[in-house]
Design an enzyme around this catalytic site. Sequence first.
Site, PDB file in Angstrom:
ATOM      1  N   SER A 143       0.859  -1.179   0.000  1.00  0.00           N
ATOM      2  CA  SER A 143       0.000   0.000   0.000  1.00  0.00           C
ATOM      3  C   SER A 143       0.892   1.225   0.000  1.00  0.00           C
ATOM      4  O   SER A 143       2.078   1.148   0.360  1.00  0.00           O
ATOM      5  CB  SER A 143      -0.886   0.000   1.258  1.00  0.00           C
ATOM      6  OG  SER A 143      -1.509   1.265   1.465  1.00  0.00           O
ATOM      7  N   TYR A 156      -2.234   0.391  10.667  1.00  0.00           N
ATOM      8  CA  TYR A 156      -2.345  -0.215   9.329  1.00  0.00           C
ATOM      9  C   TYR A 156      -1.049  -0.028   8.553  1.00  0.00           C
ATOM     10  O   TYR A 156      -0.548  -0.972   7.918  1.00  0.00           O
ATOM     11  CB  TYR A 156      -3.513   0.421   8.583  1.00  0.00           C
ATOM     12  CG  TYR A 156      -3.677  -0.042   7.154  1.00  0.00           C
ATOM     13  CD1 TYR A 156      -4.187  -1.310   6.873  1.00  0.00           C
ATOM     14  CD2 TYR A 156      -3.328   0.783   6.089  1.00  0.00           C
ATOM     15  CE1 TYR A 156      -4.338  -1.735   5.563  1.00  0.00           C
ATOM     16  CE2 TYR A 156      -3.481   0.357   4.779  1.00  0.00           C
ATOM     17  CZ  TYR A 156      -3.988  -0.903   4.509  1.00  0.00           C
ATOM     18  OH  TYR A 156      -4.128  -1.312   3.215  1.00  0.00           O
TER      19      TYR A 156
END
Length: 254
Positions: A143, A156
């Site tokens: 990501s 995250y």
Amino acid sequence: MSNQVTLITGGASGIGKAVALKLAAQGINVVISGRRDDVGQAALREIAAVAHSGAQARFLRNDVTDETAVKDMVAQVVNEFGRLDMAVNNAGISNEISTIDQSNTDNFRAMLDTNVLGVYFCMKYEIQQMLKQGGGSIVNLASIAGLNGIPWAGAYAATKHAVVGLTKSSALDHAAQGVRINGVAPGATKTDIIAKQLDGSDPNYNEANISAMHPMNRLGKPEEIADAICWLLSPASSYVTGHILNVDGGFQAK
């Protein structure tokens, strides 16, 4: 690539399903896995409908946080198809928008279990099989949060930084053995995860604001991320390993 076999975790929706549809349409056998049987069966029907040149599609209900289940899943694929040529470790969760000091420890543990241990378990048994057969290609879902600090997403981001580390280190370990291991770092993409986060509960967290973080001023489409993944899986990227490919609307160029 026709007649080859691909395993895609989290393949019943979003980016994973988009990859499965593209590969099946190229005549590649596709096995998708996920936790929800109803969603998996619905995705399987879509994938089977576009499968080309006799390509087969399968859905396996599986939880990537369970190492034994992951080992058995890889064995099932090999028992049926005889090999595993490609794998996309896509299963992941994002369950909290918070600063670290206000975050919930159980939420972080859940993200670690799926996003880090899940990828680790899958890579472990995928690589073992690919080494036995003389090669293969793996793509992990990282990501932009795996390459940058992201406000309100520290937990995250930590898990996706770990995915980057697993990807690059394992790529070096097996670069001379025919197993290529790469990753993609998508920007914000229209998936179920983003949809839940943009549910309106936080007026400052909306599609316009998230889009504005990206120079293209929009969210990505699952199909756009899938195109990059399919390239990394394919022989067209045969001299690429240990690479994290940004597919982020220009986010990293800022």
